[in-house]
Design a protein around this motif. Structure first.
Motif, PDB file in Angstrom:
ATOM      1  N   GLY A 114       0.813  -1.207   0.000  1.00  0.00           N
ATOM      2  CA  GLY A 114       0.000   0.000   0.000  1.00  0.00           C
ATOM      3  C   GLY A 114       0.850   1.261   0.000  1.00  0.00           C
ATOM      4  O   GLY A 114       2.078   1.212   0.032  1.00  0.00           O
ATOM      5  N   GLN A 115       0.160   2.398  -0.028  1.00  0.00           N
ATOM      6  CA  GLN A 115       0.826   3.695  -0.016  1.00  0.00           C
ATOM      7  C   GLN A 115       1.688   3.824   1.229  1.00  0.00           C
ATOM      8  O   GLN A 115       1.215   3.571   2.340  1.00  0.00           O
ATOM      9  N   SER A 116       2.950   4.172   1.061  1.00  0.00           N
ATOM     10  CA  SER A 116       3.909   4.291   2.169  1.00  0.00           C
ATOM     11  C   SER A 116       4.001   2.988   2.968  1.00  0.00           C
ATOM     12  O   SER A 116       4.214   3.007   4.178  1.00  0.00           O
ATOM     13  N   ASP A 117       3.795   1.852   2.298  1.00  0.00           N
ATOM     14  CA  ASP A 117       3.809   0.518   2.900  1.00  0.00           C
ATOM     15  C   ASP A 117       2.692   0.293   3.916  1.00  0.00           C
ATOM     16  O   ASP A 117       2.747  -0.637   4.718  1.00  0.00           O
ATOM     17  N   LEU A 118       1.666   1.142   3.907  1.00  0.00           N
ATOM     18  CA  LEU A 118       0.483   0.967   4.748  1.00  0.00           C
ATOM     19  C   LEU A 118      -0.728   0.871   3.831  1.00  0.00           C
ATOM     20  O   LEU A 118      -0.885   1.686   2.926  1.00  0.00           O
ATOM     21  N   GLY A 119      -1.573  -0.109   4.071  1.00  0.00           N
ATOM     22  CA  GLY A 119      -2.757  -0.278   3.241  1.00  0.00           C
ATOM     23  C   GLY A 119      -4.008  -0.354   4.102  1.00  0.00           C
ATOM     24  O   GLY A 119      -4.301  -1.381   4.699  1.00  0.00           O
ATOM     25  N   HIS A 120      -4.739   0.760   4.186  1.00  0.00           N
ATOM     26  CA  HIS A 120      -5.968   0.835   4.981  1.00  0.00           C
ATOM     27  C   HIS A 120      -7.044  -0.010   4.310  1.00  0.00           C
ATOM     28  O   HIS A 120      -7.438   0.265   3.178  1.00  0.00           O
ATOM     29  N   ILE A 121      -7.499  -1.031   5.008  1.00  0.00           N
ATOM     30  CA  ILE A 121      -8.567  -1.869   4.467  1.00  0.00           C
ATOM     31  C   ILE A 121      -9.917  -1.335   4.920  1.00  0.00           C
ATOM     32  O   ILE A 121     -10.765  -1.002   4.109  1.00  0.00           O
ATOM     33  N   VAL A 122     -10.114  -1.244   6.226  1.00  0.00           N
ATOM     34  CA  VAL A 122     -11.375  -0.725   6.757  1.00  0.00           C
ATOM     35  C   VAL A 122     -11.125  -0.144   8.143  1.00  0.00           C
ATOM     36  O   VAL A 122     -10.266  -0.627   8.882  1.00  0.00           O
ATOM     37  N   GLY A 123     -11.863   0.885   8.473  1.00  0.00           N
ATOM     38  CA  GLY A 123     -11.711   1.464   9.804  1.00  0.00           C
ATOM     39  C   GLY A 123     -12.733   2.547  10.062  1.00  0.00           C
ATOM     40  O   GLY A 123     -13.403   3.030   9.147  1.00  0.00           O
TER      41      GLY A 123
END
Length: 156
Positions: A42-51
């Motif tokens: 994901g973007q910047s090695d972070l991938g927001h799935i749900v929150g």
């Protein structure tokens, strides 16, 4: 039906407006389930799935990939120390069904992760301390954190 989220295109989250039935479930009983297929980090090695949190992550909860550490994480925002738990991230390029069940009524409780119908080994990254921070007024976001950060790369 799934939707492709592309980390190179911002903003692109799907947002469900805040509603009483969605508020502060992480402080009692929360169950979240989704299908996903990760294409790449994901973007910047972070991938927001749900929150259910805001752009500054000042309250609520989130499930995201952390690709540098190859983890799938659940984060519950707390007044003193956030609760952070992880499992080994399922393989990229393949569809997976994930469910996370959490009772935030006690800081002693850990979430249970299920991947493709099987319970996954959970590692507690940070022991939660303090009251659950409210998510009232925060929308439920899919694919990208509110404010256009941490875009997931793949299908949810």
């Amino acid at each position: 039906m799934s939707r492709l989220f592309d980390k190179a295109v911002n903003p692109q989250n799907v947002t469900v407006a805040d509603a009483t039935k969605l508020q502060d479930k992480h402080g009692a009983a929360l169950a979240v389930a989704f299908w996903y297929r990760q294409r790449s980090n994901g973007q910047s090695d972070l991938g927001h799935i749900v929150g259910k949190t805001d752009s500054g992550m000042t309250g609520g909860w989130v499930i995201r990939t952390e690709d540098a550490s190859t983890q799938l994480r659940f984060i519950c925002k707390r007044a003193t120390v956030d609760g952070i738990w992880s499992i080994v991230r399922p393989s990229q390029g393949v569809w997976h069904h994930v469910a996370v069940v959490y009772d935030g009524a006690s800081v002693l409780n850990d979430p249970i992760f299920y991947v493709d119908g099987l319970s996954a080994a959970v590692t507690e990254q940070s022991i939660p301390l303090g009251a659950v921070l409210t998510d009232v007024g925060m929308g439920l976001t899919i694919g990208e954190r509110a404010g256009g950060a941490d875009t997931f790369d793949g299908w949810i």
